[in-house]
Design an enzyme around this catalytic site. Structure first.
Site, short mmCIF file in Angstrom:
data_model
loop_
_atom_site.label_atom_id
_atom_site.label_comp_id
_atom_site.label_asym_id
_atom_site.label_seq_id
_atom_site.Cartn_x
_atom_site.Cartn_y
_atom_site.Cartn_z
N ASP A 89 109.32 99.33 122.13
CA ASP A 89 109.64 97.89 122.10
C ASP A 89 110.98 97.58 121.42
O ASP A 89 111.03 96.79 120.49
CB ASP A 89 108.49 97.13 121.42
CG ASP A 89 107.22 97.22 122.24
OD1 ASP A 89 106.44 98.18 122.01
OD2 ASP A 89 107.01 96.37 123.13
N HIS A 117 108.33 94.42 129.98
CA HIS A 117 109.59 93.68 130.15
C HIS A 117 110.59 94.39 131.05
O HIS A 117 111.32 93.75 131.78
CB HIS A 117 110.24 93.43 128.79
CG HIS A 117 109.66 92.25 128.09
ND1 HIS A 117 108.49 92.33 127.36
CD2 HIS A 117 110.05 90.97 128.01
CE1 HIS A 117 108.21 91.14 126.87
NE2 HIS A 117 109.14 90.29 127.25
N HIS A 176 103.73 94.60 118.69
CA HIS A 176 105.02 94.58 118.00
C HIS A 176 104.97 94.88 116.51
O HIS A 176 106.00 94.96 115.85
CB HIS A 176 105.76 93.27 118.27
CG HIS A 176 106.55 93.32 119.53
ND1 HIS A 176 107.63 92.52 119.78
CD2 HIS A 176 106.43 94.13 120.61
CE1 HIS A 176 108.13 92.82 120.98
NE2 HIS A 176 107.42 93.79 121.50
MN LIG Z 1 107.48 94.50 123.81
#
Ligand SMILES: [Mn+2]
Length: 285
Positions: free
Chosen positions: A9, A84, A200
């Site tokens: 991430d 993403h 996250h």
């Molecule tokens: Mn992420």
């Protein structure tokens, strides 16, 4: 003894402000410098390396230069897509970098007779065997877990790592922003390390004999992450040491910048007033 780093991430390309974009890239650079210093054998990225499937090319260039530099030192990258940097309709930058030989995607396999058979990628230097499932938007990966041929993967011998991008139901954070998750039982059993992405905040458990690890974001991908950082949330990545099994997992903290947290009460004020007052506060900060 061997070792690998597990990053996730990173979200290169996140934020609109160049200063914040550069800090995202700096976090990645700093993390890889530490990987080289510590002599890791390979680096795992469990999704969302980039914030979109086609991020700003200037930022991509910065990241590619760093990856190339590290790869030239003999350190391999094993990667899955995140929610993403995957696109169902367009080629993603991850694919391009894979074609250029910078990454090894660990999601190779075939879907046959309603079953998904994954193929292990074997790390030449250490003999570690890696496979995984990418994240997808809208949690489409759930279906892949449902049809995953786990028995085959469980029968394989050797030091195995499973890479995935998604929340595990049993360990979903309380304020999870997403409803989608996969139950622990859908992961193939007996792997030495489960490299997770998507969550996250840093998380590591050895419950039920699983080394299940989420390093969290390296720096931040949105303002909520930044606020948490300012409140002391630790950010960084894991380095795991292993021979035929994991002997140690260390969380390497990455201080990217200093923070100043200013709380402001916008109750009963209109947007123009809030805007002006915030600008004044920022000027003095
Ligand atoms: Mn992420």
């Amino acid at each position: 003894m061997h070792s690998f780093a597990h990053l996730s991430d990173i979200h290169i390309g996140a934020f609109r402000q160049p200063a914040l974009q550069n800090l995202v890239l700096k976090a990645f650079d700093d993390a890889l410098d530490i990987c080289v210093e510590r002599g890791v054998d390979f680096v795992i990225v469990s999704g969302d390396l980039f914030d979109s499937n086609i991020p700003d090319m200037g930022l991509v260039n910065g990241a590619v230069r760093k990856i190339r530099e590290v790869k030239d030192k003999g350190i391999q990258f094993y990667i899955v897509y995140g929610s993403h940097d995957f696109s169902p309709t367009q080629t993603s930058i991850v694919d391009i970098l894979k074609s250029a030989g910078l990454f090894t995607k660990v999601t190779k396999g075939k879907e046959e007779n309603g079953k998904l058979e994954l193929e292990f990628q074997i790390d030449e230097k250490t003999g570690a065997k890696l496979c995984g499932i990418s994240g997808r938007r809208l949690g489409i990966e759930k279906r892949y877990f449902e049809i995953l041929d786990r028995e085959n993967l469980e029968r394989e011998e050797g030091f195995r790592i499973f890479i995935f991008h998604g929340a595990v139901t049993e360990y979903k954070p309380r304020q999870a922003f997403e409803a989608e998750s996969i139950p622990l039982s859908s992961l193939p059993k007996g792997f030495a390390y489960y490299a997770g992405g998507h969550i996250h905040d840093e998380f590591l458990t050895k419950e039920h004999g699983y080394n299940l690890a989420y390093p969290g974001t390296l720096f931040a991908s949105e303002y909520r992450d930044l606020e948490k950082n300012a409140r002391g949330q630790k950010r960084g990545f894991f380095i795991a040491t292993f021979s035929d099994k994991i002997s140690h997992i260390e969380f390497v903290k990455l201080p990217v910048c200093d923070y100043q947290l200013i709380e402001y009460d916008a109750n009963g004020k209109n947007s123009a007033r809030v805007h002006n007052e915030l600008l004044e506060i920022a000027k003095d900060a």
